[in-house]
Design a protein around this motif. Structure first.
Motif, PDB file in Angstrom:
ATOM      1  N   TYR A   1      53.909  30.745  -2.928  1.00 24.69           N
ATOM      2  CA  TYR A   1      53.927  31.838  -1.947  1.00 24.69           C
ATOM      3  C   TYR A   1      52.563  31.968  -1.277  1.00 24.69           C
ATOM      4  N   ALA A   2      52.583  32.102   0.045  1.00 24.81           N
ATOM      5  CA  ALA A   2      51.340  32.101   0.820  1.00 24.81           C
ATOM      6  C   ALA A   2      50.387  33.208   0.389  1.00 24.81           C
ATOM      7  N   ASP A   3      50.899  34.424   0.190  1.00 27.28           N
ATOM      8  CA  ASP A   3      50.002  35.528  -0.144  1.00 27.28           C
ATOM      9  C   ASP A   3      49.304  35.304  -1.484  1.00 27.28           C
ATOM     10  N   LYS A   4      50.042  34.743  -2.462  1.00 26.53           N
ATOM     11  CA  LYS A   4      49.449  34.489  -3.778  1.00 26.53           C
ATOM     12  C   LYS A   4      48.404  33.382  -3.708  1.00 26.53           C
ATOM     13  N   VAL A   5      48.698  32.341  -2.932  1.00 23.56           N
ATOM     14  CA  VAL A   5      47.748  31.235  -2.783  1.00 23.56           C
ATOM     15  C   VAL A   5      46.469  31.715  -2.110  1.00 23.56           C
ATOM     16  N   ILE A   6      46.608  32.476  -1.052  1.00 22.06           N
ATOM     17  CA  ILE A   6      45.436  32.977  -0.333  1.00 22.06           C
ATOM     18  C   ILE A   6      44.600  33.880  -1.228  1.00 22.06           C
ATOM     19  N   GLU A   7      45.259  34.742  -1.985  1.00 23.64           N
ATOM     20  CA  GLU A   7      44.554  35.629  -2.915  1.00 23.64           C
ATOM     21  C   GLU A   7      43.733  34.818  -3.911  1.00 23.64           C
ATOM     22  N   LYS A   8      44.332  33.754  -4.437  1.00 27.15           N
ATOM     23  CA  LYS A   8      43.641  32.911  -5.415  1.00 27.15           C
ATOM     24  C   LYS A   8      42.451  32.195  -4.773  1.00 27.15           C
ATOM     25  N   VAL A   9      42.647  31.654  -3.578  1.00 22.77           N
ATOM     26  CA  VAL A   9      41.579  30.923  -2.893  1.00 22.77           C
ATOM     27  C   VAL A   9      40.399  31.844  -2.592  1.00 22.77           C
ATOM     28  N   LEU A  10      40.667  33.029  -2.135  1.00 21.04           N
ATOM     29  CA  LEU A  10      39.591  33.962  -1.785  1.00 21.04           C
ATOM     30  C   LEU A  10      38.804  34.403  -3.015  1.00 21.04           C
ATOM     31  N   LYS A  11      39.496  34.483  -4.150  1.00 20.47           N
ATOM     32  CA  LYS A  11      38.805  34.861  -5.383  1.00 20.47           C
ATOM     33  C   LYS A  11      37.938  33.727  -5.921  1.00 20.47           C
ATOM     34  N   SER A  12      38.209  32.501  -5.465  1.00 18.63           N
ATOM     35  CA  SER A  12      37.508  31.332  -6.014  1.00 18.63           C
ATOM     36  C   SER A  12      36.041  31.255  -5.603  1.00 18.63           C
ATOM     37  N   ASN A  13      35.670  31.959  -4.531  1.00 20.06           N
ATOM     38  CA  ASN A  13      34.275  31.925  -4.073  1.00 20.06           C
ATOM     39  C   ASN A  13      33.839  33.318  -3.624  1.00 20.06           C
ATOM     40  N   PRO A  14      33.248  34.096  -4.516  1.00 22.13           N
ATOM     41  CA  PRO A  14      32.832  35.466  -4.173  1.00 22.13           C
ATOM     42  C   PRO A  14      31.694  35.519  -3.164  1.00 22.13           C
ATOM     43  N   LYS A  15      31.075  34.376  -2.883  1.00 21.24           N
ATOM     44  CA  LYS A  15      29.957  34.363  -1.925  1.00 21.24           C
ATOM     45  C   LYS A  15      30.417  34.363  -0.470  1.00 21.24           C
ATOM     46  N   TRP A  16      31.705  34.077  -0.245  1.00 17.95           N
ATOM     47  CA  TRP A  16      32.194  34.117   1.130  1.00 17.95           C
ATOM     48  C   TRP A  16      32.120  35.538   1.676  1.00 17.95           C
ATOM     49  N   GLY A  17      31.661  35.657   2.899  1.00 21.73           N
ATOM     50  CA  GLY A  17      31.592  36.954   3.551  1.00 21.73           C
ATOM     51  C   GLY A  17      32.919  37.302   4.209  1.00 21.73           C
ATOM     52  N   ALA A  18      32.954  38.477   4.847  1.00 19.24           N
ATOM     53  CA  ALA A  18      34.190  38.965   5.463  1.00 19.24           C
ATOM     54  C   ALA A  18      34.690  38.016   6.548  1.00 19.24           C
ATOM     55  N   ARG A  19      33.773  37.452   7.329  1.00 14.11           N
ATOM     56  CA  ARG A  19      34.187  36.550   8.405  1.00 14.11           C
ATOM     57  C   ARG A  19      34.801  35.261   7.835  1.00 14.11           C
ATOM     58  N   ASP A  20      34.182  34.716   6.792  1.00 18.25           N
ATOM     59  CA  ASP A  20      34.704  33.499   6.169  1.00 18.25           C
ATOM     60  C   ASP A  20      36.082  33.741   5.554  1.00 18.25           C
ATOM     61  N   ARG A  21      36.197  34.853   4.867  1.00 14.15           N
ATOM     62  CA  ARG A  21      37.469  35.180   4.214  1.00 14.15           C
ATOM     63  C   ARG A  21      38.560  35.413   5.261  1.00 14.15           C
ATOM     64  N   GLY A  22      38.182  36.071   6.346  1.00 12.74           N
ATOM     65  CA  GLY A  22      39.137  36.304   7.428  1.00 12.74           C
ATOM     66  C   GLY A  22      39.595  34.996   8.058  1.00 12.74           C
ATOM     67  N   PHE A  23      38.657  34.071   8.251  1.00 11.93           N
ATOM     68  CA  PHE A  23      38.997  32.761   8.816  1.00 11.93           C
ATOM     69  C   PHE A  23      40.007  32.037   7.936  1.00 11.93           C
ATOM     70  N   ILE A  24      39.751  32.018   6.637  1.00 16.01           N
ATOM     71  CA  ILE A  24      40.642  31.307   5.716  1.00 16.01           C
ATOM     72  C   ILE A  24      42.033  31.931   5.719  1.00 16.01           C
ATOM     73  N   ALA A  25      42.096  33.243   5.539  1.00 14.25           N
ATOM     74  CA  ALA A  25      43.393  33.921   5.437  1.00 14.25           C
ATOM     75  C   ALA A  25      44.197  33.777   6.728  1.00 14.25           C
ATOM     76  N   GLU A  26      43.580  34.045   7.861  1.00 18.88           N
ATOM     77  CA  GLU A  26      44.307  34.017   9.124  1.00 18.88           C
ATOM     78  C   GLU A  26      44.713  32.598   9.508  1.00 18.88           C
ATOM     79  N   THR A  27      43.852  31.619   9.215  1.00 15.04           N
ATOM     80  CA  THR A  27      44.189  30.228   9.541  1.00 15.04           C
ATOM     81  C   THR A  27      45.349  29.736   8.695  1.00 15.04           C
ATOM     82  N   VAL A  28      45.321  30.052   7.402  1.00 15.74           N
ATOM     83  CA  VAL A  28      46.406  29.616   6.519  1.00 15.74           C
ATOM     84  C   VAL A  28      47.728  30.248   6.951  1.00 15.74           C
ATOM     85  N   TYR A  29      47.723  31.555   7.178  1.00 12.72           N
ATOM     86  CA  TYR A  29      48.950  32.219   7.607  1.00 12.72           C
ATOM     87  C   TYR A  29      49.470  31.625   8.911  1.00 12.72           C
TER      88      TYR A  29
END
Length: 398
Positions: free
Chosen positions: A24-52
Motif C-alpha cells: 500500500y502506497a501510504d504505508k510504503v511512504i510512511e516507512k521511507v520517510l521514517k528511514s531518514n530523519p535528517k530529511w527536511g520538509a521539502r525533501d519529505r514533500g518531494f518524496i511523498a508527492e512524487t511517489v503518489y
C-alpha cells in the motif's frame, strides 16, 4: 528543479515496493520517510508527492517509458512534466522527443487517464457522459481539508490561529465545519492538531454525519466506524451529550477511535467490536440514528488513494456489493421505529449506491423504510471527494 540522488533513490525504492510487491502506497511512504530523519520538509514533500503521482499515472508512465527499469519510469515521469533530467547513467536511453511524440499520438482514454480497461468500461457504462470528466477530476491532487472540532474552538478562531503561523485557509461554501488549506503541508505536527482542535477530513465526508440530523442526548450507532472519523463528527454535532456506539468488525481500528476521542475531548463514544450476529441482535431497535458508512470500492477517493485502482477488479467490486447489501439487511434492525438511517459510500458507482438502496427498499427488511432523500456527490461538481449519501426513515410502529 534540481534532482538529488538520495531522494530519487528513495522514490525508486518506494515505487518498487508498490508496483512489484503490491504494498500500500501510504504505508510504503510512511516507512521511507521514517528511514531518514535528517530529511527536511521539502525533501519529505518531494518524496511523498512524487511517489503518489507516479502511482496515480502508473499505466501512462509505463506506456511512455522505453523500458520497465525503475529509473526509466522515474525519468519518464519527470519528462512528462516538461522538466530536464540530469546527465546520470541511470537515465541513459531516455529521449524527451520520443516520449513527447508517443504521448501526442495516444488516443486511448484508459491509458491517458491511467486506469485499467475494465474500470474505464464500467465507469462509462454506469456514469455515461459524466465519466470522462469525473475520472479526469479524480486524477488531480486532492486538497487538504480540516474539520473544526466545534467542541473546543470555532471555525473562525481556528482559522486565525493557523494564520498566525502562516498557514492560510479558506472557507468552502456549504460546509459549516470545514477549512481548506491554501497550500498542501503536513498539518499533523501543528500544536492545534495535538490539542484536538481539528481533524483532517474531506468536505464531502463531512456531509455524512450531518445528514443523520443527530441531536444532543440521542443514542447513535456508527456501525462501520473504522478509525472513528465520522463518530467524532457525530459527537461534536451532539455537543458531547448522549451516546455514540462506534462499531466495527475489526477491533484494532477502534483503538484509534479511543485515542482520537481523548484528543478531541469527547466522552460519549463507546467503541464496540462486532463479534458476530449476537452483537447486532442485542442492539435491535435501540438506536435513534444509525450510520452505515459501508465498505466500498473507494473510487470516489482516488485522489487520496491512487493505488486503489490497481488493487480493484470487477470481482472485488462485485464482492463488496454483496457485503453492502448484507450490512443493509442485517444492521438496519438496530434502528428504532421512527428513527433515521444514513447509507453512505465513498464510491461514485450507482451499482454501489442508489441501486443498493433500491434493492434494500424492495426487500422484506426494507419494507419498513422510506427514502427521504439522497445525494450523489461527484468530484467534478463539488471539487471534493466523490460520495453517496442516502437518508432513510424507519416507519413508526402502528
Amino acid at each position: 528543479m534540481k534532482l538529488f540522488p538520495n531522494l530519487v533513490r528513495a522514490v525508486v525504492e518506494a515505487i518498487d515496493e508498490i508496483f512489484h510487491q503490491n504494498r500500500y502506497a501510504d504505508k510504503v511512504i510512511e516507512k521511507v520517510l521514517k528511514s531518514n530523519p535528517k530529511w527536511g520538509a521539502r525533501d519529505r514533500g518531494f518524496i511523498a508527492e512524487t511517489v503518489y503521482d507516479m502511482v496515480r499515472w502508473r499505466r501512462l508512465i509505463e506506456y511512455l517509458s522505453p523500458s520497465g527499469d525503475l529509473y526509466h519510469l522515474f525519468g519518464t515521469y519527470w519528462l512528462m512534466h516538461d522538466r530536464t533530467l540530469p546527465d546520470w547513467r541511470e537515465f541513459k536511453g531516455l529521449h524527451p522527443d520520443h516520449i513527447s511524440r508517443k504521448y501526442r499520438q495516444l488516443d486511448n482514454r484508459a491509458i491517458l487517464q491511467s486506469i485499467p480497461d475494465w474500470l474505464d468500461e464500467m465507469g462509462s457504462k454506469q456514469l455515461g457522459e459524466k465519466w470522462e470528466k469525473e475520472i479526469d477530476t479524480l486524477n488531480q491532487q486532492a486538497e487538504v481539508v480540516l474539520r473544526v472540532n466545534t467542541l473546543k474552538i470555532s471555525r473562525e478562531d481556528l482559522r486565525q490561529r493557523l494564520a498566525a503561523d502562516d498557514i492560510d485557509t479558506y472557507l468552502p461554501r456549504g460546509y459549516k465545519d470545514a477549512l481548506v488549506l491554501a497550500k498542501r503541508q503536513n498539518i499533523f505536527q501543528h500544536p492545534a492538531f495535538k490539542e484536538g482542535l481539528f481533524e483532517v477530513q474531506d468536505a464531502s465526508s463531512q456531509k455524512v454525519a450531518t445528514a443523520l440530523d443527530a441531536e444532543p442526548g440521542m443514542r447513535v450507532i456508527d456501525a462501520c466506524a473504522g478509525a472513528g472519523g465520522k463518530s467524532l463528527h457525530l459527537a461534536a454535532l451532539m455537543e458531547d451529550k448522549g451516546r455514540v456506539i462506534s462499531m466495527d468488525t475489526e477491533a484494532w481500528k477502534l483503538q484509534q477511535t479511543k485515542l482520537r476521542a481523548r484528543r478531541n475531548g469527547i466522552s460519549i463514544i463507546e467503541p464496540r467490536p462486532i463479534e458476530g450476529t449476537k452483537t447486532i441482535k442485542r442492539l435491535r431497535e435501540s438506536a435513534d440514528r444509525l450510520l452505515l458508512d459501508v465498505p466500498c470500492s473507494g473510487l470516489g477517493v482516488l485522489r487520496r488513494n491512487p493505488d486503489t485502482k490497481w488493487k480493484l477488479s470487477p470481482e472485488s467490486i462485485e464482492k463488496v456489493q454483496s457485503i453492502q447489501q448484507d450490512i443493509l439487511q442485517r444492521y438496519s434492525t438496530m434502528l428504532k421505529p421512527g428513527g433515521i438511517m444514513v447509507y453512505a459510500t465513498c464510491s461514485i458507482l450507482p451499482s454501489e449506491n442508489q441501486d443498493q438502496v433500491n434493492t434494500f427498499l424492495a426487500s422484506p427488511a426494507g419494507k419498513e423504510f422510506e427514502l427521504i432523500e439522497d445525494e450523489k456527490v461527484l468530484a467534478q461538481e463539488s471539487g471534493f471527494d466523490g460520495f453517496y449519501i442516502a437518508k432513510l426513515k424507519k416507519r413508526a410502529s402502528i
